[in-house]
Scaffold this motif. Structure first.
Motif, PDB file in Angstrom:
ATOM      1  N   GLU A 221       8.379  -1.154  10.312  1.00  0.00           N
ATOM      2  CA  GLU A 221       8.343  -1.520  11.734  1.00  0.00           C
ATOM      3  C   GLU A 221       9.307  -2.671  12.033  1.00  0.00           C
ATOM      4  OE1 GLU A 221       3.865  -1.244  10.663  1.00  0.00           O
ATOM      5  OE2 GLU A 221       5.754  -1.317   9.544  1.00  0.00           O
ATOM      6  N   ILE A 222       9.339  -3.649  11.140  1.00  0.00           N
ATOM      7  CA  ILE A 222      10.219  -4.798  11.359  1.00  0.00           C
ATOM      8  C   ILE A 222      11.670  -4.397  11.130  1.00  0.00           C
ATOM      9  CG2 ILE A 222      10.830  -7.089  10.513  1.00  0.00           C
ATOM     10  CD1 ILE A 222       7.893  -7.623  10.016  1.00  0.00           C
ATOM     11  N   LEU A 223      11.930  -3.612  10.097  1.00  0.00           N
ATOM     12  CA  LEU A 223      13.300  -3.153   9.838  1.00  0.00           C
ATOM     13  C   LEU A 223      13.859  -2.382  11.031  1.00  0.00           C
ATOM     14  CD1 LEU A 223      13.456  -1.892   6.134  1.00  0.00           C
ATOM     15  CD2 LEU A 223      14.880  -3.652   7.201  1.00  0.00           C
ATOM     16  N   ALA A 224      13.023  -1.540  11.624  1.00  0.00           N
ATOM     17  CA  ALA A 224      13.490  -0.682  12.715  1.00  0.00           C
ATOM     18  C   ALA A 224      13.861  -1.472  13.961  1.00  0.00           C
ATOM     19  CB  ALA A 224      12.418   0.355  13.048  1.00  0.00           C
ATOM     20  N   ARG A 225      13.237  -2.626  14.160  1.00  0.00           N
ATOM     21  CA  ARG A 225      13.465  -3.399  15.392  1.00  0.00           C
ATOM     22  C   ARG A 225      14.286  -4.661  15.153  1.00  0.00           C
ATOM     23  NH1 ARG A 225       9.245  -1.502  18.749  1.00  0.00           N
ATOM     24  NH2 ARG A 225      10.131  -2.691  20.494  1.00  0.00           N
ATOM     25  N   ALA A 226      14.842  -4.814  13.970  1.00  0.00           N
ATOM     26  CA  ALA A 226      15.605  -6.021  13.657  1.00  0.00           C
ATOM     27  C   ALA A 226      16.898  -6.069  14.462  1.00  0.00           C
ATOM     28  CB  ALA A 226      15.920  -6.062  12.165  1.00  0.00           C
ATOM     29  N   HIS A 227      17.291  -7.276  14.851  1.00  0.00           N
ATOM     30  CA  HIS A 227      18.585  -7.466  15.500  1.00  0.00           C
ATOM     31  C   HIS A 227      19.717  -7.356  14.484  1.00  0.00           C
ATOM     32  CE1 HIS A 227      15.776  -9.295  18.384  1.00  0.00           C
ATOM     33  NE2 HIS A 227      16.686  -9.027  19.293  1.00  0.00           N
ATOM     34  N   ALA A 228      19.434  -7.752  13.259  1.00  0.00           N
ATOM     35  CA  ALA A 228      20.425  -7.640  12.187  1.00  0.00           C
ATOM     36  C   ALA A 228      19.703  -7.470  10.862  1.00  0.00           C
ATOM     37  CB  ALA A 228      21.326  -8.871  12.158  1.00  0.00           C
ATOM     38  N   ARG A 229      20.259  -6.634  10.004  1.00  0.00           N
ATOM     39  CA  ARG A 229      19.764  -6.462   8.640  1.00  0.00           C
ATOM     40  C   ARG A 229      20.878  -6.944   7.715  1.00  0.00           C
ATOM     41  NH1 ARG A 229      17.651  -2.121  11.579  1.00  0.00           N
ATOM     42  NH2 ARG A 229      19.665  -1.046  11.407  1.00  0.00           N
ATOM     43  N   VAL A 230      20.596  -8.021   6.996  1.00  0.00           N
ATOM     44  CA  VAL A 230      21.650  -8.662   6.208  1.00  0.00           C
ATOM     45  C   VAL A 230      21.375  -8.510   4.718  1.00  0.00           C
ATOM     46  CG1 VAL A 230      22.113 -10.315   8.059  1.00  0.00           C
ATOM     47  CG2 VAL A 230      20.535 -10.947   6.229  1.00  0.00           C
ATOM     48  N   LYS A 231      22.455  -8.480   3.955  1.00  0.00           N
ATOM     49  CA  LYS A 231      22.322  -8.345   2.507  1.00  0.00           C
ATOM     50  C   LYS A 231      23.055  -9.495   1.821  1.00  0.00           C
ATOM     51  CE  LYS A 231      26.264  -5.157   2.382  1.00  0.00           C
ATOM     52  NZ  LYS A 231      26.711  -3.779   2.041  1.00  0.00           N
TER      53      LYS A 231
END
Length: 263
Positions: A221-231
Motif C-alpha cells: 500500500e505504501i509502495l503504491a502511493r509513494a511520491h518516490a521510491r529510492v534505492k
C-alpha cells in the motif's frame, strides 16, 4: 512498602501488555538514566544498588537526580538483578513515562521530517533507527502495525535515550499512514527496486522517509502511493543493506539536503 510496589511494577513492565496498560517503560544503565536527567524526562522512580554508588561518578549522578526532584531508592542487589531485563544488570534502572502524542500533533508542524518504520521487527534495528532519527533532526517517527514495540527493553537500550526526545506514534496500519500523510508530506520509500538513487531525490519541504520490514520490505500500500521510491547503490555482491543502515543513509541524505537546500 513503596519499594515492593516499584519492584513489582518494574517486573511487570517486561510485558508489552503492561507497558501499554500503564504508559510506563523501563530504562536501564548509567548513560540512559543520565540522558533522562538531561532531557528532564518524566521518571516515576530511579532504583539503584549499593555497588553502583561505590563509584564517585555514579554517586554524583544519583545526587543530581535527587536534586532534580526524582525519587531515588537504594535496592538490594539481588532484588534489583531480579527485575533487570539485561544479562549483566548495570546496577541502576528507572521507570519512565511514555511520551504520548497524536498523529495530528505530529503533523501539525509547518514542515515535518518523519521516519516511518513499516513492519520493522528487530529491536536493535528499530532502536538504532530511532537514535539516528534524533541525530538527523527528525520531528517524529511513525511505526506501522507489525513493528516491534518502541518501549521494548532491547529497543530502549539500542535507542540510547532517543525516546526522551523523539515523538513516536505507533500502531498505524499502512493504509492509515498513507491517508494521514497524503496532502501533508512527500512519501519517500527506500526500496531495493527503486526507480532513482537516493541521492537524486528531492527531500525539501515536509517529507516522510519510509523503510520496511527486514525480509518483505515496505508494505504494498505504501509502495503504491509513494511520491518516490529510492534505492541505494550496491557495488559489492550483496542483495540489500541492513534496514537500520539503509535508514541512516536516507535520513542523513535528507538532512544534508534540507540544511543545504540541495535537490
Amino acid at each position: 512498602m513503596a519499594l515492593n510496589k516499584y519492584l513489582r511494577l518494574a517486573q511487570s513492565l517486561k510485558r508489552r501488555s503492561w507497558r501499554e496498560k500503564t504508559g510506563l517503560y523501563l530504562v536501564e544503565g548509567e548513560h540512559v538514566v543520565a540522558e533522562a536527567l538531561q532531557a528532564k524526562a518524566e521518571l516515576e522512580v530511579v532504583l539503584y544498588n549499593r555497588e553502583f554508588v561505590g563509584s564517585p561518578e555514579h554517586a554524583e549522578l544519583i545526587e543530581q537526580l535527587a536534586r532534580a526532584g526524582y525519587r531515588c531508592i537504594e535496592v538490594p542487589t539481588s532484588e534489583l538483578n531480579r527485575v533487570s531485563a539485561t544479562v549483566t544488570p548495570p546496577g541502576i534502572l528507572a521507570i519512565a513515562r511514555q511520551r504520548k502524542i497524536s498523529i495530528e500533533s505530529l503533523l501539525a508542524s509547518q514542515e515535518v521530517f518523519l521516519l516511518v518504520a513499516d513492519g520493522v521487527q528487530d529491536p536493535g534495528n528499530l532502536g538504532t533507527m530511532l537514535r539516528t532519527a534524533v541525530a538527523a533532526g527528525c520531528t517524529g517517527a511513525l511505526l506501522t502495525t507489525g513493528t516491534v514495540d518502541p518501549y521494548n527493553e532491547k529497543v530502549v537500550r539500542a535507542s540510547m535515550g532517543a525516546l526522551f526526545y523523539l515523538p513516536v506514534v505507533s500502531g498505524l496500519g499502512p493504509g492509515e499512514v498513507i491517508s494521514r500523510l497524503e496532502g501533508r508530506s512527500k512519501i519517500i520509500v527506500g526500496h531495493v527496486a527503486g526507480e532513482i538513487f537516493y541521492h537524486e531525490c528531492d527531500y525539501g519541504g515536509s517529507v516522510a522517509i519510509v523503510v520496511g520490514n527486514e525480509n518483505r520490505g515496505p508494505s504494498p500500500e505504501i509502495l503504491a502511493r509513494a511520491h518516490a521510491r529510492v534505492k541505494i547503490p550496491l557495488w559489492g555482491p550483496v542483495e540489500s543493506l541492513n534496514v537500520a543502515v539503509a535508514a541512516g543513509l536516507l535520513l542523513y541524505e535528507a538532512a544534508r539536503c534540507r540544511h543545504s537546500s540541495c535537490t
